[in-house]
Write a protein that holds these residues in place. Structure first.
Motif, short mmCIF file in Angstrom:
data_model
loop_
_atom_site.label_atom_id
_atom_site.label_comp_id
_atom_site.label_asym_id
_atom_site.label_seq_id
_atom_site.Cartn_x
_atom_site.Cartn_y
_atom_site.Cartn_z
N GLY A 129 -18.93 -38.77 -13.78
CA GLY A 129 -19.77 -38.07 -14.73
C GLY A 129 -20.25 -38.99 -15.84
O GLY A 129 -20.07 -40.20 -15.81
N GLN A 130 -20.87 -38.38 -16.83
CA GLN A 130 -21.47 -39.10 -17.94
C GLN A 130 -20.41 -39.78 -18.81
O GLN A 130 -19.35 -39.21 -19.06
CB GLN A 130 -22.29 -38.14 -18.80
N VAL A 131 -20.74 -40.99 -19.26
CA VAL A 131 -19.90 -41.73 -20.21
C VAL A 131 -20.81 -42.41 -21.22
O VAL A 131 -22.02 -42.51 -21.00
CB VAL A 131 -19.00 -42.79 -19.51
N ALA A 132 -20.23 -42.89 -22.28
CA ALA A 132 -21.01 -43.65 -23.27
C ALA A 132 -21.47 -44.96 -22.63
O ALA A 132 -20.78 -45.49 -21.76
CB ALA A 132 -20.14 -43.93 -24.50
N PRO A 133 -22.61 -45.47 -23.04
CA PRO A 133 -23.12 -46.72 -22.44
C PRO A 133 -22.11 -47.86 -22.44
O PRO A 133 -22.04 -48.63 -21.49
CB PRO A 133 -24.34 -47.06 -23.30
N GLU A 134 -21.33 -47.97 -23.50
CA GLU A 134 -20.34 -49.06 -23.57
C GLU A 134 -19.13 -48.84 -22.65
O GLU A 134 -18.31 -49.74 -22.45
CB GLU A 134 -19.87 -49.30 -25.02
N ASP A 135 -19.03 -47.65 -22.07
CA ASP A 135 -17.91 -47.35 -21.18
C ASP A 135 -18.24 -47.53 -19.70
O ASP A 135 -17.40 -47.31 -18.85
CB ASP A 135 -17.41 -45.91 -21.41
N THR A 136 -19.47 -47.94 -19.40
CA THR A 136 -19.80 -48.22 -17.99
C THR A 136 -19.17 -49.55 -17.60
O THR A 136 -19.02 -50.46 -18.42
CB THR A 136 -21.32 -48.28 -17.76
N ARG A 137 -18.77 -49.63 -16.32
CA ARG A 137 -18.14 -50.85 -15.80
C ARG A 137 -18.78 -51.21 -14.46
O ARG A 137 -18.08 -51.52 -13.50
CB ARG A 137 -16.64 -50.62 -15.62
N TYR A 138 -20.07 -51.18 -14.41
CA TYR A 138 -20.76 -51.37 -13.13
C TYR A 138 -20.40 -52.70 -12.46
O TYR A 138 -20.14 -52.75 -11.27
CB TYR A 138 -22.27 -51.25 -13.30
N GLY A 139 -20.43 -53.79 -13.23
CA GLY A 139 -20.12 -55.11 -12.66
C GLY A 139 -18.74 -55.16 -12.05
O GLY A 139 -18.54 -55.67 -10.94
N LEU A 140 -17.77 -54.63 -12.78
CA LEU A 140 -16.39 -54.60 -12.29
C LEU A 140 -16.25 -53.71 -11.06
O LEU A 140 -15.59 -54.08 -10.08
CB LEU A 140 -15.49 -54.07 -13.41
#
Length: 173
Positions: A129-140
Motif C-alpha cells: 500500500g501507500q507509503v511516504a516517498p522516503e519510505d520506498t525501497r525500490y532499489g533494494l
C-alpha cells in the motif's frame, strides 16, 4: 589393492573421477532450493490475512479491482505451492523456472510503480500500500528479487540435488 576411493567399484577403470563442479553443484542446488523455499514460505505467510495481499496488489494500480483481488487471494497460495515443491524436490527444473519467472514479474511490477511515481511498499513480505516517498525501497526490493530470480534460474539450469523426489523417481541421477 585398496585405493582409498570408496566409490572406485562403482566406476569403470577408465572413467575419470567427478569434477569439482559435479561434486559441488548438487549441494549448491539444494541450498538454492531450501533458501528460495524459505523466502516463498515467508512471503506467503506474511500476506495473510488475504486482505493485506489484496491491498498490496491494488496499490500497484495495474489491474481492475476484481483481477487485483483474485491475484491478492491466490498469490500466497501459489508461492506456498512453489515452496513445497522446492522442498520436496519435485519437478525441480520447472519449479525453479516458474520461481524465476515469478521474481521477474515482481521486478517488473516494482519498476512499473517506480516509473509511474507511485509511493508504495512492494508488499512482498506483507504490508503493501501507500507509503511516504522516503519510505520506498525500490532499489533494494529489485536487487533482492534479482538475487531470488538468480536462485530460481540456478535451480532450473542445474536441478540435480540430494534429498529430492526427482532423484528418487530417477529423473536426475
Amino acid at each position: 589393492m585398496d585405493t582409498g576411493d570408496t566409490h572406485a567399484e562403482d566406476r569403470h577403470e577408465d572413467t575419470p573421477p567427478p569434477s569439482r563442479w559435479e561434486t559441488v553443484q548438487p549441494w549448491l542446488t539444494l541450498a538454492c532450493r531450501v533458501g528460495l523455499a524459505a523466502v516463498l514460505i515467508l512471503a506467503a505467510v506474511t500476506k495473510y490475512p488475504p486482505a493485506m495481499s489484496v491491498q498490496a496488489v491494488e496499490a500497484y494500480d495495474l489491474f481492475p479491482t476484481d483481477i487485483a483481488r483474485l491475484i491478492g487471494y491466490t498469490l500466497p497460495l501459489f508461492e506456498l505451492a512453489l515452496a513445497l515443491l522446492l522442498l520436496a524436490g519435485l519437478a525441480t527444473r520447472y519449479v525453479g523456472a516458474a520461481s524465476a519467472l515469478l521474481m521477474l514479474v515482481f521486478i517488473a511490477g516494482i519498476v512499473s510503480a517506480m516509473a509511474r511515481g507511485l509511493n508504495i511498499d512492494c508488499g512482498c513480505f506483507g504490508g503493501g500500500g501507500q507509503v511516504a516517498p522516503e519510505d520506498t525501497r525500490y532499489g533494494l526490493d529489485i536487487a533482492r528479487d534479482i538475487a531470488f530470480m538468480a536462485m530460481g534460474a540456478f535451480i532450473a539450469l542445474w536441478p540435480r540435488s540430494p534429498f529430492a523426489l526427482d532423484r528418487a523417481l530417477g529423473v536426475f541421477r
